[in-house]
Scaffold this motif. Structure first.
Motif, mmCIF file in Angstrom:
data_model
loop_
_atom_site.group_PDB
_atom_site.id
_atom_site.type_symbol
_atom_site.label_atom_id
_atom_site.label_comp_id
_atom_site.label_asym_id
_atom_site.label_seq_id
_atom_site.Cartn_x
_atom_site.Cartn_y
_atom_site.Cartn_z
ATOM 1 N N PRO A 12 112.196 79.960 140.017
ATOM 2 C CA PRO A 12 111.992 81.177 140.804
ATOM 3 C C PRO A 12 113.169 81.419 141.755
ATOM 4 C CG PRO A 12 110.473 79.450 141.506
ATOM 5 C CD PRO A 12 111.230 78.921 140.334
ATOM 6 N N THR A 13 113.403 82.689 142.091
ATOM 7 C CA THR A 13 114.525 83.025 142.970
ATOM 8 C C THR A 13 114.397 82.362 144.335
ATOM 9 O OG1 THR A 13 113.439 85.075 143.624
ATOM 10 C CG2 THR A 13 115.044 85.215 141.830
ATOM 11 N N GLY A 14 113.184 82.146 144.793
ATOM 12 C CA GLY A 14 112.986 81.468 146.068
ATOM 13 C C GLY A 14 113.460 80.025 146.061
ATOM 14 N N THR A 15 113.597 79.455 144.883
ATOM 15 C CA THR A 15 114.132 78.105 144.728
ATOM 16 C C THR A 15 115.640 78.142 144.560
ATOM 17 O OG1 THR A 15 112.083 77.358 143.694
ATOM 18 C CG2 THR A 15 114.034 76.006 143.291
ATOM 19 N N ILE A 16 116.129 79.152 143.860
ATOM 20 C CA ILE A 16 117.554 79.271 143.540
ATOM 21 C C ILE A 16 118.416 79.466 144.782
ATOM 22 C CG2 ILE A 16 119.254 80.796 142.425
ATOM 23 C CD1 ILE A 16 117.883 79.188 140.367
ATOM 24 N N HIS A 17 118.010 80.389 145.644
ATOM 25 C CA HIS A 17 118.885 80.768 146.761
ATOM 26 C C HIS A 17 119.149 79.640 147.755
ATOM 27 C CE1 HIS A 17 119.766 84.811 145.513
ATOM 28 N NE2 HIS A 17 118.510 84.905 145.121
ATOM 29 N N PRO A 18 118.177 78.819 148.135
ATOM 30 C CA PRO A 18 118.507 77.676 148.998
ATOM 31 C C PRO A 18 119.464 76.686 148.326
ATOM 32 C CG PRO A 18 116.159 78.110 149.067
ATOM 33 C CD PRO A 18 116.724 78.967 147.977
ATOM 34 N N ILE A 19 119.330 76.508 147.031
ATOM 35 C CA ILE A 19 120.233 75.614 146.296
ATOM 36 C C ILE A 19 121.644 76.186 146.315
ATOM 37 C CG2 ILE A 19 120.810 74.702 144.001
ATOM 38 C CD1 ILE A 19 117.731 74.530 143.532
ATOM 39 N N LEU A 20 121.765 77.485 146.054
ATOM 40 C CA LEU A 20 123.083 78.122 146.082
ATOM 41 C C LEU A 20 123.717 77.998 147.464
ATOM 42 C CD1 LEU A 20 122.291 81.305 143.967
ATOM 43 C CD2 LEU A 20 123.667 79.331 143.258
ATOM 44 N N ALA A 21 122.916 78.140 148.508
ATOM 45 C CA ALA A 21 123.436 77.998 149.874
ATOM 46 C C ALA A 21 123.939 76.572 150.114
ATOM 47 C CB ALA A 21 122.356 78.372 150.886
ATOM 48 N N ARG A 22 123.189 75.563 149.649
ATOM 49 C CA ARG A 22 123.629 74.172 149.810
ATOM 50 C C ARG A 22 124.926 73.907 149.041
ATOM 51 N NH1 ARG A 22 118.077 73.021 149.410
ATOM 52 N NH2 ARG A 22 118.247 72.332 147.254
ATOM 53 N N LEU A 23 125.013 74.448 147.835
ATOM 54 C CA LEU A 23 126.226 74.257 147.034
ATOM 55 C C LEU A 23 127.425 74.956 147.676
ATOM 56 C CD1 LEU A 23 124.692 74.694 143.464
ATOM 57 C CD2 LEU A 23 125.451 72.553 144.537
#
Length: 114
Positions: A38-49
């Motif tokens: 889900p997008t709610g999972t993707i965006h925090p990961i992208l921010a960490r990366l």
């Protein structure tokens, strides 16, 4: 580069989706669909990366949005930094090796008891 991000299964799925075409800039919904998250999972990961220095992001040009019918919100795109691709590949390889090693160390669930 900042501290390496945690290599959760979800992070690994996002990195694999990005590595399908490392030079291509991708936006969240596109990555969400490829990674099966889900997008709610993707965006925090992208921010960490991005905080780790593996990714850089930029906003879509307004002129690109004006070409769409119907109009849609601007997209934020992500792509690997110069060292990000290699860092992602090495991290995935290490996560794979660690997972394989821990799988060999775990006893089989064969119902024999311990």
């Amino acid at each position: 580069m900042a501290k390496n991000p945690r290599m959760t299964l979800q992070t690994q799925l996002v990195l694999r989706a990005l590595l399908e075409n490392p030079a291509k800039a991708r936006y969240g919904l596109d990555l969400s669909q490829d990674a099966g998250l889900p997008t709610g999972t993707i965006h925090p990961i992208l921010a960490r990366l991005e905080n780790a220095g593996w990714l850089e992001s930029f906003w879509e040009e307004q002129s690109e949005i004006e070409k769409t019918d119907p109009p849609r919100p601007r997209r934020r795109y992500y792509r690997f930094t110069s060292g990000g691709t290699e860092a992602a590949r090495l991290a995935l390889a290490a996560a794979y090796q660690g997972g394989a090693a821990s799988a060999r160390l775990r006893p089989a669930a064969d119902g024999l008891g311990g």
